[in-house]
Design an enzyme around this catalytic site. Structure first.
Site, PDB file in Angstrom:
ATOM      1  N   CYS A   2       0.842  -1.194   0.000  1.00  0.00           N
ATOM      2  CA  CYS A   2       0.000   0.000   0.000  1.00  0.00           C
ATOM      3  C   CYS A   2       0.883   1.252   0.000  1.00  0.00           C
ATOM      4  O   CYS A   2       1.857   1.351   0.731  1.00  0.00           O
ATOM      5  CB  CYS A   2      -0.942   0.096   1.181  1.00  0.00           C
ATOM      6  SG  CYS A   2      -2.093  -1.266   1.283  1.00  0.00           S
ATOM      7  N   ARG A  27       4.067  -0.269  -4.647  1.00  0.00           N
ATOM      8  CA  ARG A  27       3.761  -0.788  -3.315  1.00  0.00           C
ATOM      9  C   ARG A  27       2.470  -1.603  -3.289  1.00  0.00           C
ATOM     10  O   ARG A  27       2.160  -2.247  -2.286  1.00  0.00           O
ATOM     11  CB  ARG A  27       3.651   0.360  -2.311  1.00  0.00           C
ATOM     12  CG  ARG A  27       4.908   1.186  -2.204  1.00  0.00           C
ATOM     13  CD  ARG A  27       4.717   2.286  -1.206  1.00  0.00           C
ATOM     14  NE  ARG A  27       4.636   1.754   0.127  1.00  0.00           N
ATOM     15  CZ  ARG A  27       5.674   1.573   0.931  1.00  0.00           C
ATOM     16  NH1 ARG A  27       6.880   1.909   0.525  1.00  0.00           N
ATOM     17  NH2 ARG A  27       5.524   1.081   2.126  1.00  0.00           N
ATOM     18  N   TRP A  76      -2.624  -2.844  -1.775  1.00  0.00           N
ATOM     19  CA  TRP A  76      -2.311  -4.264  -1.918  1.00  0.00           C
ATOM     20  C   TRP A  76      -3.231  -4.955  -0.922  1.00  0.00           C
ATOM     21  O   TRP A  76      -3.069  -4.812   0.293  1.00  0.00           O
ATOM     22  CB  TRP A  76      -0.848  -4.522  -1.581  1.00  0.00           C
ATOM     23  CG  TRP A  76      -0.401  -5.926  -1.865  1.00  0.00           C
ATOM     24  CD1 TRP A  76       0.010  -6.434  -3.066  1.00  0.00           C
ATOM     25  CD2 TRP A  76      -0.315  -7.006  -0.929  1.00  0.00           C
ATOM     26  NE1 TRP A  76       0.343  -7.757  -2.933  1.00  0.00           N
ATOM     27  CE2 TRP A  76       0.156  -8.143  -1.637  1.00  0.00           C
ATOM     28  CE3 TRP A  76      -0.589  -7.135   0.430  1.00  0.00           C
ATOM     29  CZ2 TRP A  76       0.360  -9.374  -1.028  1.00  0.00           C
ATOM     30  CZ3 TRP A  76      -0.393  -8.365   1.033  1.00  0.00           C
ATOM     31  CH2 TRP A  76       0.079  -9.469   0.310  1.00  0.00           C
ATOM     32  N   ASN A 102      -2.120   1.806   5.744  1.00  0.00           N
ATOM     33  CA  ASN A 102      -1.177   0.787   5.290  1.00  0.00           C
ATOM     34  C   ASN A 102      -0.839  -0.066   6.497  1.00  0.00           C
ATOM     35  O   ASN A 102      -0.514   0.477   7.547  1.00  0.00           O
ATOM     36  CB  ASN A 102       0.085   1.467   4.740  1.00  0.00           C
ATOM     37  CG  ASN A 102       1.181   0.478   4.400  1.00  0.00           C
ATOM     38  OD1 ASN A 102       0.912  -0.684   4.131  1.00  0.00           O
ATOM     39  ND2 ASN A 102       2.415   0.936   4.407  1.00  0.00           N
ATOM     40  N   GLY A 103      -0.946  -1.383   6.369  1.00  0.00           N
ATOM     41  CA  GLY A 103      -0.630  -2.264   7.494  1.00  0.00           C
ATOM     42  C   GLY A 103      -1.787  -3.203   7.775  1.00  0.00           C
ATOM     43  O   GLY A 103      -2.694  -3.353   6.957  1.00  0.00           O
ATOM     44  N   GLU A 486      18.596 -16.884  -7.334  1.00  0.00           N
ATOM     45  CA  GLU A 486      18.107 -15.574  -7.797  1.00  0.00           C
ATOM     46  C   GLU A 486      17.538 -15.679  -9.221  1.00  0.00           C
ATOM     47  O   GLU A 486      16.483 -15.111  -9.523  1.00  0.00           O
ATOM     48  CB  GLU A 486      19.255 -14.546  -7.712  1.00  0.00           C
ATOM     49  CG  GLU A 486      19.065 -13.248  -8.481  1.00  0.00           C
ATOM     50  CD  GLU A 486      17.950 -12.350  -7.977  1.00  0.00           C
ATOM     51  OE1 GLU A 486      17.293 -12.702  -6.981  1.00  0.00           O
ATOM     52  OE2 GLU A 486      17.696 -11.316  -8.606  1.00  0.00           O
ATOM     53  N   LYS A 490      13.618 -14.773 -10.024  1.00  0.00           N
ATOM     54  CA  LYS A 490      13.245 -13.704 -10.961  1.00  0.00           C
ATOM     55  C   LYS A 490      12.318 -14.237 -12.045  1.00  0.00           C
ATOM     56  O   LYS A 490      11.348 -13.590 -12.423  1.00  0.00           O
ATOM     57  CB  LYS A 490      14.529 -13.115 -11.555  1.00  0.00           C
ATOM     58  CG  LYS A 490      14.505 -11.685 -11.829  1.00  0.00           C
ATOM     59  CD  LYS A 490      14.862 -10.738 -10.710  1.00  0.00           C
ATOM     60  CE  LYS A 490      14.393 -11.054  -9.329  1.00  0.00           C
ATOM     61  NZ  LYS A 490      15.005 -10.253  -8.305  1.00  0.00           N
ATOM     62  N   GLU A 493       8.820 -14.989 -10.626  1.00  0.00           N
ATOM     63  CA  GLU A 493       8.163 -13.767 -10.194  1.00  0.00           C
ATOM     64  C   GLU A 493       7.540 -12.990 -11.348  1.00  0.00           C
ATOM     65  O   GLU A 493       6.424 -12.492 -11.240  1.00  0.00           O
ATOM     66  CB  GLU A 493       9.254 -12.928  -9.514  1.00  0.00           C
ATOM     67  CG  GLU A 493       8.806 -11.764  -8.751  1.00  0.00           C
ATOM     68  CD  GLU A 493       9.990 -11.031  -8.123  1.00  0.00           C
ATOM     69  OE1 GLU A 493      11.166 -11.349  -8.405  1.00  0.00           O
ATOM     70  OE2 GLU A 493       9.725 -10.119  -7.345  1.00  0.00           O
ATOM     71  N   HIS A 509      21.389 -35.897  -5.762  1.00  0.00           N
ATOM     72  CA  HIS A 509      20.686 -36.331  -4.543  1.00  0.00           C
ATOM     73  C   HIS A 509      19.177 -36.212  -4.698  1.00  0.00           C
ATOM     74  O   HIS A 509      18.454 -36.218  -3.710  1.00  0.00           O
ATOM     75  CB  HIS A 509      21.188 -35.530  -3.341  1.00  0.00           C
ATOM     76  CG  HIS A 509      22.651 -35.715  -3.095  1.00  0.00           C
ATOM     77  ND1 HIS A 509      23.164 -36.879  -2.567  1.00  0.00           N
ATOM     78  CD2 HIS A 509      23.710 -34.914  -3.348  1.00  0.00           C
ATOM     79  CE1 HIS A 509      24.482 -36.775  -2.482  1.00  0.00           C
ATOM     80  NE2 HIS A 509      24.842 -35.589  -2.961  1.00  0.00           N
ATOM     81  N   LYS A 612       6.059  -4.327  -3.990  1.00  0.00           N
ATOM     82  CA  LYS A 612       7.498  -4.214  -3.801  1.00  0.00           C
ATOM     83  C   LYS A 612       7.901  -4.184  -2.336  1.00  0.00           C
ATOM     84  O   LYS A 612       8.899  -4.749  -1.950  1.00  0.00           O
ATOM     85  CB  LYS A 612       8.009  -2.953  -4.495  1.00  0.00           C
ATOM     86  CG  LYS A 612       9.514  -2.906  -4.475  1.00  0.00           C
ATOM     87  CD  LYS A 612      10.063  -2.135  -5.605  1.00  0.00           C
ATOM     88  CE  LYS A 612      11.564  -2.242  -5.650  1.00  0.00           C
ATOM     89  NZ  LYS A 612      12.024  -3.564  -6.087  1.00  0.00           N
TER      90      LYS A 612
HETATM   91  C1  F6R Z   1      12.409 -10.278  -5.673  1.00  0.00           C
HETATM   92  C2  F6R Z   1      12.154  -9.236  -4.703  1.00  0.00           C
HETATM   93  C3  F6R Z   1      11.845  -9.646  -3.301  1.00  0.00           C
HETATM   94  C4  F6R Z   1      12.555  -8.716  -2.302  1.00  0.00           C
HETATM   95  C5  F6R Z   1      12.109  -9.045  -0.880  1.00  0.00           C
HETATM   96  C6  F6R Z   1      12.818  -8.165   0.145  1.00  0.00           C
HETATM   97  O1  F6R Z   1      12.711  -9.736  -6.925  1.00  0.00           O
HETATM   98  O2  F6R Z   1      12.175  -8.078  -5.010  1.00  0.00           O
HETATM   99  O3  F6R Z   1      12.174 -10.978  -3.063  1.00  0.00           O
HETATM  100  O4  F6R Z   1      13.930  -8.861  -2.455  1.00  0.00           O
HETATM  101  O5  F6R Z   1      10.717  -8.850  -0.754  1.00  0.00           O
HETATM  102  O6  F6R Z   1      12.564  -6.821  -0.086  1.00  0.00           O
HETATM  103  P1  F6R Z   1      13.457  -5.695   0.571  1.00  0.00           P
HETATM  104  O7  F6R Z   1      14.810  -5.780  -0.046  1.00  0.00           O
HETATM  105  O8  F6R Z   1      12.772  -4.399   0.269  1.00  0.00           O
HETATM  106  O9  F6R Z   1      13.487  -6.004   2.046  1.00  0.00           O
END
Ligand code: F6R
Length: 617
Positions: A2, A27, A76, A102-103, A486, A490, A493, A509, A612
């Site tokens: 949010c 957000r 969100w 927000n929260g 990673e 990605k 996601e 394994h 995010k």
């Molecule tokens: C993946 C991604 C998330 C963040 C995670 C932590 O691309 O962006 O996995 O890395 O939510 O977010 P921060 O770094 O803001 O604590």
């Protein structure tokens, strides 16, 4: 999760709120809304399910009466689905009061039961509306003091919240409160702003104030007043925002993600800048803090998602250069397992946003248990650095795309600077060796540039052919292992394709059973010159999967011919010392995920179900 924005001043607030929401849309993008106190003292409300564009189009067609005080929200969804009714703002006090949040208010259901019993009615399924109704009642009960009403309301709320409100009886006033959710103030000339982060107002002012936990803020065009939840005045710390507004614009790029991947060289270079003196790492933020490092016997790195993978890469450097035992833990697991920590433990948190609730709670927990804390963070004015004993900012600039890319390489860079610093302070690393590593680090931006310039179009092309792929596997060893994780994250996601990362040695394994003819597998190959032993092992792993019909795509050093007989595609990175390979090898994986999602016609910046900044646990 949010995004929240508030404005009060001489200008028409609607445009300012919508522009602020556009910068905060990362957000959350399930719904959006604004409430504006118009010139004749009425409250105008518009809120719509869907992305901000839906609200923007609606306002363009049916404008609100103008007004110079307002609040805006991009959601969100947590309590209640993404509908118009559940979108914020929520109204109370005979529709004169508008509230955004927000929260998560954890005791909302008990509060709602009490309010229903006393005759309140609700129009949404949200926890926010409960706070709005409570606030409206407190406001009536105290004869119309909005700040006092906030104070009485927050005393009854449990959980995490940033709440903002406007009331039509108070044009020229926005009141907000925060507990464990972000809120910063932007100071203008004859106008003031509130935002979930500085991106909300950086276009208008670079002067900001960070609000602490459990504080209430009232902004008017001419002033800002901050008090704690008991009504005592508090001093707030001013800071200058270093991001410029243009940095948070898409410019001519097709997406923020494309822009941010292209900025990976600068993210590394800017994180190093100002932290090397005479060939030695010298981090100004750590001046006078040697005692944090001399007495420690253990480091625990905590983070989530991509940031945790950066932490895993950093572990190799911290152990190699600083000779301290390091564990890396997901923040949300860490604090629920009664970890053995104390004053000799340094807990290093990593967070791009500086607001991730799981990480924040783990940092607080570590402090309560007596551990020392250092945070690596990309966002000024964020909460996690404020809760830590020391901070190293990554200077990646604003990261808008939900999937983290440039922040990842900046986080690894900051961890490497930290590892070199701790190694020197503890006497574990000699000056010559440290100077050699600094030189290697300084060469990384140019090497990433080379990868972008020479490999990007080929990767995008074959990512395009793979648009129908249903599953992709990623293998790596040593520092290549977190990069495999990673790469898989990605891809999941942003392209919604099943992907998994494995330590290459683990394959036999179990996971090797997944290999069937045509299964695409990315393999991160260590340098044959720098790590001959590991290289040989990974080449064997490649042969094992190729023999079972896998389609093998290797990321290998320029000139490594040993991989050629076994690979269907070879992506090249320049020669680098082993610890610096991850900063190069991750770039093709970021490009691949983006290329495949684009080929599927997906929105790479705003993938489904995600936000995010994850400010709920
Ligand atoms: C993946 C991604 C998330 C963040 C995670 C932590 O691309 O962006 O996995 O890395 O939510 O977010 P921060 O770094 O803001 O604590």
């Amino acid at each position: 999760m949010c995004g929240i924005v508030g404005y009060v001043g001489p200008r028409d607030s609607e445009g300012i709120l919508i522009a602020g929401l556009a910068r905060l849309e990362y957000r959350g993008y399930d719904s959006a809304g604004v409430a504006v106190i118009d010139g004749s003292g009425g409250l105008g409300l518009r809120k719509r399910a869907g992305k901000l564009k839906v609200l923007r189009d609606d306002l363009a067609e049916h404008p609100l009466a103008g007004g110079t005080t307002g609040i805006g929200h991009t959601r969100w969804a947590t309590h209640g689905g993404p509908t118009d009714a559940n979108a914020h703002p929520h109204l109370a006090d005979d529709d004169k009061l508008a509230v955004i949040h927000n929260g998560i208010i954890e005791n909302f259901s008990e509060l709602k039961t009490d309010l229903l019993a006393s005759g309140a009615t609700f129009r949404s399924e949200t926890d926010t509306e409960v706070a709005a109704v409570l606030l409206g009642r407190e406001y009536r009960a105290n004869g119309g003091d909005l700040v006092e009403a906030f104070r009485a309301t927050v005393a009854r709320l449990e959980g995490a919240f940033t709440l903002l409100a406007v009331h039509e009886d108070h044009p020229g006033l926005v009141v907000g409160a925060r507990r464990n959710s972000p809120l910063v103030i932007g100071l203008g000339e004859g106008e003031n702003f509130l935002g979930s982060d500085v991106a909300a107002f950086v276009e208008h002012t670079r002067k900001a104030l960070a609000i602490g936990q459990d504080e209430i803020v009232a902004i008017t065009p001419g002033g800002v007043e901050v008090t704690d939840f008991h009504g005592d005045a508090v001093t707030v710390e001013p800071f200058e925002v270093t991001w410029d507004a243009a940095a948070a614009e898409k410019g001519g790029w097709s997406s923020f993600m494309a822009k941010e991947v292209s900025e990976e060289p600068e993210a590394v270079a800017n994180t190093i800048r100002g932290r090397i003196r005479d060939g030695e790492v010298a981090i100004p933020e750590l001046d006078g803090l040697d005692e944090l490092f001399t007495g420690l016997s253990r480091i625990i790195v905590i983070a989530c998602g991509t940031a945790a993978y950066a932490g895993m890469v950093g572990m190799y450097a911290l152990e190699q250069w600083a000779r301290v035992p390091v564990d890396v833990e997901l923040a949300h697991e860490f604090r629920y397992r009664d970890p053995v920590i104390g004053p000799d433990t340094l807990v290093v948190s990593i967070s791009q946003s500086g607001e991730t609730m799981d990480t924040l709670m783990a940092v607080k927990y570590a402090r309560e248990r007596g551990a020392r804390t250092l945070s690596i963070c990309n966002t000024q004015g964020a909460t996690i650095p404020r809760e830590s004993d020391a901070i190293i900012y990554t200077h990646a600039g604003p990261e808008v795309a939900v999937a983290s890319t440039k922040a990842f390489v900046a986080q690894i860079t900051a961890l490497y600077l930290l590892a070199l610093h701790v190694g020197r302070v503890r006497g574990a690393l000699g000056a010559t060796e440290a100077a050699q590593q600094v030189l290697e680090l300084e060469e990384v931006p140019e090497k990433i540039r080379w990868v972008l310039e020479t490999q990007q179009s080929r990767i995008e092309e074959f990512a395009g052919w793979m648009a129908d792929t249903r599953s992709v596997l990623f293998l790596g060893r040593h520092v290549g292992y977190p990069i495999a994780l990673e790469g898989a994250l990605k891809l999941k996601e942003i392209s919604y394709i099943h992907a998994e990362g494995f330590a290459a040695g683990e394959l036999k394994h179990g996971p090797i059973a997944l290999i069937e003819p045509g299964q695409p597998v990315f393999v991160l190959v260590p340098s044959p010159r720098e790590s001959p032993l590991l290289h040989a092992k990974v080449v064997s792993n490649i042969q094992e999967i190729q023999a079972r019909g896998a389609r093998v795509i290797v990321v290998a050093e320029e000139g490594d011919a040993a991989v050629l007989p076994f690979a269907d595609e070879v992506l090249r990175i320049p020669l680098a010392a082993p610890l610096f390979e991850p900063l190069l090898a991750v770039v093709p994986l970021h490009i691949f995920a983006m290329g495949l999602a684009t080929a599927k016609g997906l929105d790479v910046d705003q993938p489904r179900n995600l936000a995010k900044s994850v400010t709920v646990e």
